[in-house]
Design a protein around this motif. Structure first.
Motif, PDB file in Angstrom:
ATOM      1  N   GLU A 180      59.644  37.493  48.331  1.00 17.13           N
ATOM      2  CA  GLU A 180      58.654  37.001  49.292  1.00 17.13           C
ATOM      3  C   GLU A 180      57.822  38.150  49.846  1.00 17.13           C
ATOM      4  N   ALA A 181      58.464  39.277  50.130  1.00 14.80           N
ATOM      5  CA  ALA A 181      57.741  40.444  50.635  1.00 14.80           C
ATOM      6  C   ALA A 181      56.750  40.956  49.590  1.00 14.80           C
ATOM      7  N   GLU A 182      57.173  40.990  48.345  1.00 13.03           N
ATOM      8  CA  GLU A 182      56.297  41.422  47.259  1.00 13.03           C
ATOM      9  C   GLU A 182      55.117  40.464  47.110  1.00 13.03           C
ATOM     10  N   LYS A 183      55.401  39.180  47.202  1.00 14.06           N
ATOM     11  CA  LYS A 183      54.339  38.178  47.104  1.00 14.06           C
ATOM     12  C   LYS A 183      53.323  38.358  48.236  1.00 14.06           C
ATOM     13  N   ALA A 184      53.794  38.580  49.451  1.00 14.79           N
ATOM     14  CA  ALA A 184      52.906  38.789  50.592  1.00 14.79           C
ATOM     15  C   ALA A 184      52.055  40.042  50.389  1.00 14.79           C
ATOM     16  N   ARG A 185      52.675  41.111  49.879  1.00 15.81           N
ATOM     17  CA  ARG A 185      51.935  42.345  49.626  1.00 15.81           C
ATOM     18  C   ARG A 185      50.842  42.133  48.590  1.00 15.81           C
ATOM     19  N   LEU A 186      51.171  41.385  47.544  1.00 15.14           N
ATOM     20  CA  LEU A 186      50.191  41.135  46.488  1.00 15.14           C
ATOM     21  C   LEU A 186      49.033  40.275  46.991  1.00 15.14           C
ATOM     22  N   TYR A 187      49.335  39.250  47.804  1.00 14.18           N
ATOM     23  CA  TYR A 187      48.267  38.440  48.377  1.00 14.18           C
ATOM     24  C   TYR A 187      47.367  39.284  49.276  1.00 14.18           C
ATOM     25  N   GLU A 188      47.960  40.197  50.043  1.00 11.48           N
ATOM     26  CA  GLU A 188      47.187  41.092  50.898  1.00 11.48           C
ATOM     27  C   GLU A 188      46.262  41.966  50.060  1.00 11.48           C
ATOM     28  N   GLU A 189      46.788  42.482  48.957  1.00 16.47           N
ATOM     29  CA  GLU A 189      45.974  43.317  48.077  1.00 16.47           C
ATOM     30  C   GLU A 189      44.857  42.510  47.430  1.00 16.47           C
ATOM     31  N   ILE A 190      45.143  41.284  47.033  1.00 10.12           N
ATOM     32  CA  ILE A 190      44.106  40.416  46.465  1.00 10.12           C
ATOM     33  C   ILE A 190      42.986  40.214  47.479  1.00 10.12           C
ATOM     34  N   GLY A 191      43.356  39.938  48.716  1.00 11.00           N
ATOM     35  CA  GLY A 191      42.361  39.756  49.771  1.00 11.00           C
ATOM     36  C   GLY A 191      41.509  41.000  49.970  1.00 11.00           C
ATOM     37  N   ARG A 192      42.152  42.159  50.012  1.00 10.62           N
ATOM     38  CA  ARG A 192      41.429  43.421  50.185  1.00 10.62           C
ATOM     39  C   ARG A 192      40.468  43.664  49.030  1.00 10.62           C
ATOM     40  N   LEU A 193      40.934  43.410  47.798  1.00  8.06           N
ATOM     41  CA  LEU A 193      40.091  43.621  46.629  1.00  8.06           C
ATOM     42  C   LEU A 193      38.914  42.638  46.595  1.00  8.06           C
ATOM     43  N   LYS A 194      39.140  41.425  47.066  1.00  6.55           N
ATOM     44  CA  LYS A 194      38.072  40.432  47.110  1.00  6.55           C
ATOM     45  C   LYS A 194      36.990  40.864  48.095  1.00  6.55           C
ATOM     46  N   VAL A 195      37.403  41.355  49.267  1.00  6.58           N
ATOM     47  CA  VAL A 195      36.442  41.845  50.256  1.00  6.58           C
ATOM     48  C   VAL A 195      35.658  43.024  49.678  1.00  6.58           C
ATOM     49  N   GLU A 196      36.365  43.917  49.001  1.00  6.46           N
ATOM     50  CA  GLU A 196      35.720  45.078  48.394  1.00  6.46           C
ATOM     51  C   GLU A 196      34.718  44.657  47.323  1.00  6.46           C
ATOM     52  N   LEU A 197      35.092  43.684  46.503  1.00  2.00           N
ATOM     53  CA  LEU A 197      34.210  43.182  45.460  1.00  2.00           C
ATOM     54  C   LEU A 197      32.965  42.541  46.067  1.00  2.00           C
ATOM     55  N   ASP A 198      33.142  41.730  47.104  1.00  2.00           N
ATOM     56  CA  ASP A 198      32.005  41.101  47.773  1.00  2.00           C
ATOM     57  C   ASP A 198      31.057  42.158  48.334  1.00  2.00           C
ATOM     58  N   TRP A 199      31.623  43.216  48.935  1.00  2.00           N
ATOM     59  CA  TRP A 199      30.815  44.297  49.493  1.00  2.00           C
ATOM     60  C   TRP A 199      30.006  44.988  48.392  1.00  2.00           C
ATOM     61  N   LEU A 200      30.670  45.247  47.243  1.00  2.00           N
ATOM     62  CA  LEU A 200      29.983  45.908  46.126  1.00  2.00           C
ATOM     63  C   LEU A 200      28.876  45.020  45.559  1.00  2.00           C
ATOM     64  N   LYS A 201      29.110  43.721  45.477  1.00  2.00           N
ATOM     65  CA  LYS A 201      28.083  42.804  44.985  1.00  2.00           C
ATOM     66  C   LYS A 201      26.863  42.834  45.902  1.00  2.00           C
TER      67      LYS A 201
END
Length: 105
Positions: free
Chosen positions: A76-97
């Motif tokens: 569960e902790a790993e899953k939460a960490r991965l979801y957090e990273e997905i969110g961060r990467l999505k924000v970063e991608l939106d910013w780059l776009k």
């Protein structure tokens, strides 16, 4: 074309879903019917039912073990960490776009 013995055996082999195996193994553990009776009822070889029963009994302690709970908590902790990273990467991608779109126009 003639089939080899190996090909014939593979063609005839049945693959049973986990739920079916659990149901049959649980009935075997209960002991209300013999393995032969269960084999006839479910069309499975008695030896196979015995193996499923043995696997069920050997894995029962895992259900109640602290190790399993720790592993589930770690998952569960790993899953939460991965979801957090997905969110961060999505924000970063939106910013780059936005940066690329703004720089071209």
């Amino acid at each position: 074309m003639k089939r080899t013995v190996f090909e014939e055996a593979n063609r005839m082999r049945k693959h049973h879903p986990a739920g079916f195996k659990a149901k049959v193994a649980l009935e075997a553990v209960k002991g209300d019917r013999s393995l032969s009776e269960l084999a006839s009822r479910y069309e499975v070889h008695p030896t196979q039912i015995g193996q499923w029963r043995k696997a069920l009994l050997s894995r029962l302690p895992e259900i109640f073990s602290a190790k399993r709970r720790r592993e589930e908590a770690a998952d569960e902790a790993e899953k939460a960490r991965l979801y957090e990273e997905i969110g961060r990467l999505k924000v970063e991608l939106d910013w780059l776009k936005k940066k690329v779109d703004g720089g071209l126009g």
